[in-house]
Write a protein that holds these residues in place. Structure first.
Motif, mmCIF file in Angstrom:
data_model
loop_
_atom_site.group_PDB
_atom_site.id
_atom_site.type_symbol
_atom_site.label_atom_id
_atom_site.label_comp_id
_atom_site.label_asym_id
_atom_site.label_seq_id
_atom_site.Cartn_x
_atom_site.Cartn_y
_atom_site.Cartn_z
ATOM 1 N N ARG A 166 16.874 48.200 4.807
ATOM 2 C CA ARG A 166 17.615 47.110 4.173
ATOM 3 C C ARG A 166 19.095 47.397 3.982
ATOM 4 N NH1 ARG A 166 13.739 44.720 -0.594
ATOM 5 N NH2 ARG A 166 11.992 44.208 0.743
ATOM 6 N N GLU A 179 22.235 44.954 4.771
ATOM 7 C CA GLU A 179 23.027 44.412 3.675
ATOM 8 C C GLU A 179 24.518 44.707 3.900
ATOM 9 O OE1 GLU A 179 22.221 42.679 0.924
ATOM 10 O OE2 GLU A 179 20.040 42.744 1.046
ATOM 11 N N THR A 226 24.717 35.233 1.334
ATOM 12 C CA THR A 226 23.531 34.515 1.814
ATOM 13 C C THR A 226 23.904 33.307 2.668
ATOM 14 O OG1 THR A 226 23.442 33.342 -0.295
ATOM 15 C CG2 THR A 226 22.005 35.260 -0.040
ATOM 16 N N ARG A 284 20.446 35.063 5.857
ATOM 17 C CA ARG A 284 19.413 35.231 4.836
ATOM 18 C C ARG A 284 18.320 36.132 5.372
ATOM 19 N NH1 ARG A 284 19.401 29.258 2.542
ATOM 20 N NH2 ARG A 284 21.331 29.489 1.385
ATOM 21 N N TRP A 290 13.821 39.463 2.208
ATOM 22 C CA TRP A 290 13.794 40.077 0.890
ATOM 23 C C TRP A 290 14.723 39.378 -0.103
ATOM 24 C CZ3 TRP A 290 15.347 43.125 5.149
ATOM 25 C CH2 TRP A 290 16.707 43.330 5.282
ATOM 26 N N ASP A 291 15.559 38.466 0.335
ATOM 27 C CA ASP A 291 16.389 37.701 -0.600
ATOM 28 C C ASP A 291 15.524 36.815 -1.485
ATOM 29 O OD1 ASP A 291 18.767 38.778 0.321
ATOM 30 O OD2 ASP A 291 19.069 37.183 1.798
ATOM 31 N N ARG A 343 13.670 38.995 -4.009
ATOM 32 C CA ARG A 343 14.533 39.441 -5.097
ATOM 33 C C ARG A 343 14.739 38.316 -6.114
ATOM 34 N NH1 ARG A 343 19.773 41.276 -2.739
ATOM 35 N NH2 ARG A 343 18.446 42.871 -1.859
ATOM 36 N N LYS A 344 14.902 37.097 -5.625
ATOM 37 C CA LYS A 344 15.127 35.949 -6.500
ATOM 38 C C LYS A 344 13.881 35.656 -7.329
ATOM 39 C CE LYS A 344 17.809 32.651 -4.813
ATOM 40 N NZ LYS A 344 18.190 31.441 -4.055
#
Length: 97
Positions: free
Chosen positions: A36, A40, A61, A65, A68-69, A72-73
């Motif tokens: 990741r 990122e 984003t 995207r 894992w976004d 995380r949210k």
């Protein structure tokens, strides 16, 4: 065992001493660092490069995207940070002292 000893670099004794939960935590951290973080960083650089050419402020984003976004949210809803909340927390800390 191959991932633990070969890829992560754990000794055989360390692997055998781990519980499944401990190994899962080690593996998740290794995966994040290995997979990741480079993505990122690349996404952040792309956002910085594209920002001067955009009329609106870009978020990372907006550029790309990742799966894992959403993860995380869903797992970490952030509390709204306001001046009133800061004052309330400050007052709470002063009461403890």
């Amino acid at each position: 065992m191959g991932i633990a000893v070969g890829s992560i670099g754990m000794s055989l004794n360390d692997f055998c001493a781990c519980t499944p939960r401990e190994f899962h935590s080690i593996y998740r951290n290794w995966e994040r660092m290995r997979m990741r973080d480079p993505w990122e960083q690349t996404r952040f650089l792309a956002c910085c490069v594209l920002q001067p050419y955009s009329k609106k402020t870009l978020k990372v984003t907006d550029v790309c995207r990742f799966s894992w976004d959403a993860e995380r949210k869903a797992t970490a809803p952030a509390a709204e940070s306001t001046r009133e909340r800061f004052e309330m927390l400050k007052k709470r800390m002063e009461e403890k002292e």
